[in-house]
Scaffold this motif. Structure first.
Motif, PDB file in Angstrom:
ATOM      1  N   VAL A  65       0.822  -1.218   0.000  1.00  0.00           N
ATOM      2  CA  VAL A  65       0.000   0.000   0.000  1.00  0.00           C
ATOM      3  C   VAL A  65       0.853   1.263   0.000  1.00  0.00           C
ATOM      4  O   VAL A  65       0.366   2.356   0.255  1.00  0.00           O
ATOM      5  CB  VAL A  65      -1.015   0.032   1.174  1.00  0.00           C
ATOM      6  CG1 VAL A  65      -2.040  -1.063   1.020  1.00  0.00           C
ATOM      7  CG2 VAL A  65      -0.327  -0.042   2.514  1.00  0.00           C
ATOM      8  N   GLY A  66       2.124   1.112  -0.308  1.00  0.00           N
ATOM      9  CA  GLY A  66       3.007   2.265  -0.440  1.00  0.00           C
ATOM     10  C   GLY A  66       3.190   3.011   0.863  1.00  0.00           C
ATOM     11  O   GLY A  66       3.344   2.410   1.922  1.00  0.00           O
ATOM     12  N   ASP A  67       3.128   4.309   0.772  1.00  0.00           N
ATOM     13  CA  ASP A  67       3.371   5.149   1.940  1.00  0.00           C
ATOM     14  C   ASP A  67       2.069   5.635   2.581  1.00  0.00           C
ATOM     15  O   ASP A  67       1.985   6.740   3.103  1.00  0.00           O
ATOM     16  CB  ASP A  67       4.262   6.336   1.572  1.00  0.00           C
ATOM     17  CG  ASP A  67       3.689   7.157   0.425  1.00  0.00           C
ATOM     18  OD1 ASP A  67       2.637   6.766  -0.128  1.00  0.00           O
ATOM     19  OD2 ASP A  67       4.290   8.187   0.085  1.00  0.00           O
ATOM     20  N   LYS A  68       1.053   4.810   2.561  1.00  0.00           N
ATOM     21  CA  LYS A  68      -0.248   5.146   3.151  1.00  0.00           C
ATOM     22  C   LYS A  68      -0.079   5.460   4.632  1.00  0.00           C
ATOM     23  O   LYS A  68       0.523   4.698   5.374  1.00  0.00           O
ATOM     24  CB  LYS A  68      -1.210   3.973   2.941  1.00  0.00           C
ATOM     25  CG  LYS A  68      -2.626   4.248   3.395  1.00  0.00           C
ATOM     26  CD  LYS A  68      -3.534   3.125   2.932  1.00  0.00           C
ATOM     27  CE  LYS A  68      -4.957   3.272   3.417  1.00  0.00           C
ATOM     28  NZ  LYS A  68      -5.588   4.517   3.043  1.00  0.00           N
ATOM     29  N   THR A  69      -0.620   6.592   5.065  1.00  0.00           N
ATOM     30  CA  THR A  69      -0.463   7.020   6.461  1.00  0.00           C
ATOM     31  C   THR A  69      -1.785   7.131   7.207  1.00  0.00           C
ATOM     32  O   THR A  69      -1.792   7.317   8.416  1.00  0.00           O
ATOM     33  CB  THR A  69       0.252   8.387   6.539  1.00  0.00           C
ATOM     34  OG1 THR A  69      -0.531   9.356   5.831  1.00  0.00           O
ATOM     35  CG2 THR A  69       1.653   8.302   5.939  1.00  0.00           C
ATOM     36  N   THR A  70      -2.922   7.051   6.472  1.00  0.00           N
ATOM     37  CA  THR A  70      -4.231   7.139   7.121  1.00  0.00           C
ATOM     38  C   THR A  70      -5.091   5.970   6.676  1.00  0.00           C
ATOM     39  O   THR A  70      -4.812   5.315   5.672  1.00  0.00           O
ATOM     40  CB  THR A  70      -4.951   8.456   6.764  1.00  0.00           C
ATOM     41  OG1 THR A  70      -5.140   8.502   5.349  1.00  0.00           O
ATOM     42  CG2 THR A  70      -4.166   9.664   7.245  1.00  0.00           C
ATOM     43  N   ALA A 115     -10.661  -2.843  -7.088  1.00  0.00           N
ATOM     44  CA  ALA A 115      -9.624  -3.876  -7.045  1.00  0.00           C
ATOM     45  C   ALA A 115      -8.282  -3.256  -7.391  1.00  0.00           C
ATOM     46  O   ALA A 115      -8.198  -2.318  -8.181  1.00  0.00           O
ATOM     47  CB  ALA A 115      -9.957  -4.989  -8.034  1.00  0.00           C
ATOM     48  N   ASP A 116      -7.247  -3.787  -6.791  1.00  0.00           N
ATOM     49  CA  ASP A 116      -5.866  -3.384  -7.042  1.00  0.00           C
ATOM     50  C   ASP A 116      -5.136  -4.643  -7.488  1.00  0.00           C
ATOM     51  O   ASP A 116      -5.063  -5.616  -6.724  1.00  0.00           O
ATOM     52  CB  ASP A 116      -5.269  -2.816  -5.750  1.00  0.00           C
ATOM     53  CG  ASP A 116      -3.801  -2.434  -5.854  1.00  0.00           C
ATOM     54  OD1 ASP A 116      -3.164  -2.716  -6.890  1.00  0.00           O
ATOM     55  OD2 ASP A 116      -3.284  -1.873  -4.876  1.00  0.00           O
ATOM     56  N   THR A 117      -4.605  -4.661  -8.709  1.00  0.00           N
ATOM     57  CA  THR A 117      -3.994  -5.888  -9.221  1.00  0.00           C
ATOM     58  C   THR A 117      -2.747  -6.286  -8.439  1.00  0.00           C
ATOM     59  O   THR A 117      -2.320  -7.435  -8.516  1.00  0.00           O
ATOM     60  CB  THR A 117      -3.645  -5.767 -10.711  1.00  0.00           C
ATOM     61  OG1 THR A 117      -2.745  -4.668 -10.916  1.00  0.00           O
ATOM     62  CG2 THR A 117      -4.898  -5.587 -11.558  1.00  0.00           C
ATOM     63  N   ARG A 118      -2.180  -5.376  -7.660  1.00  0.00           N
ATOM     64  CA  ARG A 118      -1.028  -5.727  -6.827  1.00  0.00           C
ATOM     65  C   ARG A 118      -1.462  -6.544  -5.612  1.00  0.00           C
ATOM     66  O   ARG A 118      -0.644  -7.226  -4.996  1.00  0.00           O
ATOM     67  CB  ARG A 118      -0.306  -4.461  -6.352  1.00  0.00           C
ATOM     68  CG  ARG A 118       0.205  -3.576  -7.476  1.00  0.00           C
ATOM     69  CD  ARG A 118       0.688  -2.255  -6.970  1.00  0.00           C
ATOM     70  NE  ARG A 118      -0.407  -1.579  -6.243  1.00  0.00           N
ATOM     71  CZ  ARG A 118      -0.265  -0.426  -5.612  1.00  0.00           C
ATOM     72  NH1 ARG A 118       0.892   0.192  -5.592  1.00  0.00           N
ATOM     73  NH2 ARG A 118      -1.295   0.122  -5.003  1.00  0.00           N
ATOM     74  N   ARG A 119      -2.730  -6.455  -5.260  1.00  0.00           N
ATOM     75  CA  ARG A 119      -3.296  -7.144  -4.096  1.00  0.00           C
ATOM     76  C   ARG A 119      -4.710  -7.621  -4.445  1.00  0.00           C
ATOM     77  O   ARG A 119      -5.659  -7.357  -3.714  1.00  0.00           O
ATOM     78  CB  ARG A 119      -3.335  -6.198  -2.895  1.00  0.00           C
ATOM     79  CG  ARG A 119      -1.996  -5.713  -2.429  1.00  0.00           C
ATOM     80  CD  ARG A 119      -2.109  -4.530  -1.466  1.00  0.00           C
ATOM     81  NE  ARG A 119      -3.078  -4.714  -0.409  1.00  0.00           N
ATOM     82  CZ  ARG A 119      -2.799  -4.711   0.886  1.00  0.00           C
ATOM     83  NH1 ARG A 119      -1.571  -4.524   1.304  1.00  0.00           N
ATOM     84  NH2 ARG A 119      -3.739  -4.874   1.783  1.00  0.00           N
ATOM     85  N   PHE A 155      -3.103   1.589 -10.445  1.00  0.00           N
ATOM     86  CA  PHE A 155      -2.050   2.333  -9.770  1.00  0.00           C
ATOM     87  C   PHE A 155      -0.830   2.421 -10.671  1.00  0.00           C
ATOM     88  O   PHE A 155      -0.572   1.531 -11.484  1.00  0.00           O
ATOM     89  CB  PHE A 155      -1.663   1.629  -8.461  1.00  0.00           C
ATOM     90  CG  PHE A 155      -2.684   1.783  -7.374  1.00  0.00           C
ATOM     91  CD1 PHE A 155      -2.603   2.834  -6.472  1.00  0.00           C
ATOM     92  CD2 PHE A 155      -3.716   0.870  -7.239  1.00  0.00           C
ATOM     93  CE1 PHE A 155      -3.537   2.977  -5.459  1.00  0.00           C
ATOM     94  CE2 PHE A 155      -4.662   1.006  -6.232  1.00  0.00           C
ATOM     95  CZ  PHE A 155      -4.569   2.066  -5.339  1.00  0.00           C
ATOM     96  N   GLU A 156      -0.075   3.504 -10.512  1.00  0.00           N
ATOM     97  CA  GLU A 156       1.159   3.648 -11.266  1.00  0.00           C
ATOM     98  C   GLU A 156       2.098   2.497 -10.915  1.00  0.00           C
ATOM     99  O   GLU A 156       2.131   2.026  -9.780  1.00  0.00           O
ATOM    100  CB  GLU A 156       1.813   4.988 -10.944  1.00  0.00           C
ATOM    101  CG  GLU A 156       0.999   6.175 -11.442  1.00  0.00           C
ATOM    102  CD  GLU A 156       1.563   7.505 -11.007  1.00  0.00           C
ATOM    103  OE1 GLU A 156       2.750   7.578 -10.631  1.00  0.00           O
ATOM    104  OE2 GLU A 156       0.801   8.486 -11.053  1.00  0.00           O
ATOM    105  N   ASN A 157       2.834   2.043 -11.900  1.00  0.00           N
ATOM    106  CA  ASN A 157       3.814   0.960 -11.743  1.00  0.00           C
ATOM    107  C   ASN A 157       3.197  -0.386 -11.372  1.00  0.00           C
ATOM    108  O   ASN A 157       3.903  -1.265 -10.895  1.00  0.00           O
ATOM    109  CB  ASN A 157       4.899   1.336 -10.721  1.00  0.00           C
ATOM    110  CG  ASN A 157       5.626   2.602 -11.115  1.00  0.00           C
ATOM    111  OD1 ASN A 157       5.938   2.808 -12.289  1.00  0.00           O
ATOM    112  ND2 ASN A 157       5.881   3.461 -10.142  1.00  0.00           N
ATOM    113  N   SER A 158       1.903  -0.537 -11.572  1.00  0.00           N
ATOM    114  CA  SER A 158       1.308  -1.860 -11.349  1.00  0.00           C
ATOM    115  C   SER A 158       1.110  -2.524 -12.702  1.00  0.00           C
ATOM    116  O   SER A 158       0.961  -1.853 -13.728  1.00  0.00           O
ATOM    117  CB  SER A 158      -0.030  -1.755 -10.605  1.00  0.00           C
ATOM    118  OG  SER A 158      -0.992  -1.100 -11.385  1.00  0.00           O
TER     119      SER A 158
END
Length: 188
Positions: free
Chosen positions: A58-63, A110-114, A139-142
């Motif tokens: 989930v990258g740099d997700k903070t919330t 849906a997120d193809t990375r997950r 998402f970028e780079n997915s």
């Protein structure tokens, strides 16, 4: 003033859910398409979530959403869409039952990375007979997959629409909602 015969009718409310796994873009989706500043129940991710929430991918997700997101779209004088974004973490799924009451349909992001993270949302709506579409938030780079590849990986029924979107983009999210409304009308 109270409603009386001959006065203007209240618009028909259409309740839709936006569901999916943790970090897939539900809050962003609702915010991109809502005509009002969306209501958000986001809180900062703390150390308490370590071991409880899967933060991988989930990258740099903070919330994180701890209750729901809410947005509105006025279609015309007669119809208003109310969007309810569900929380994605398993520990908050108990709220989905209550939130789904009265919903006409849903968007499963849906997120193809997950990709496996949207299985629970799909199972939830299938078990309740709620019509839904799957929107792959690119998402970028997915890695990009065809809609047929996503359909196969998720073992979706042939009548469930699969579309791609960018949850940050108003036109893209509106396209997803139009696809859902068309799906609802075709099933009626």
């Amino acid at each position: 003033m109270a409603y009386s015969a001959g006065s203007e009718q209240f618009p028909t409310a259409i309740k839709l859910l936006v569901a999916g796994g943790f970090g897939v873009g539900k809050t962003t989706f609702v915010g991109a398409v809502s005509e009002i500043d969306p209501m958000r129940t986001e809180e900062v991710i703390t150390e308490a979530s370590i071991g409880t929430d899967d933060l991988a991918g989930v990258g740099d997700k903070t919330t994180t959403t701890v209750a729901m997101d809410f947005g509105r779209i006025t279609l015309d004088d007669g119809y208003i869409l109310y969007l309810f974004g569900t929380p994605g973490q398993e520990r908050f799924w108990f709220m989905w039952d209550e939130m789904s009451n009265g919903a006409l349909g849903a968007v499963v992001l849906a997120d193809t990375r997950r990709l496996q993270d949207c299985f629970s949302a799909i199972d939830f709506f299938e078990s309740r007979g709620t019509a839904f579409v799957v929107a792959v938030n690119e998402f970028e780079n997915s890695h990009r997959y065809s809609n047929d590849e996503v359909r196969s990986a998720l073992d979706l029924k042939p009548n469930v629409p699969v579309v791609t979107c960018d949850a940050r983009d108003t036109r893209s999210t509106m396209y997803v909602l139009v696809t859902l409304i068309q799906h609802l009308l075709s099933a009626a």
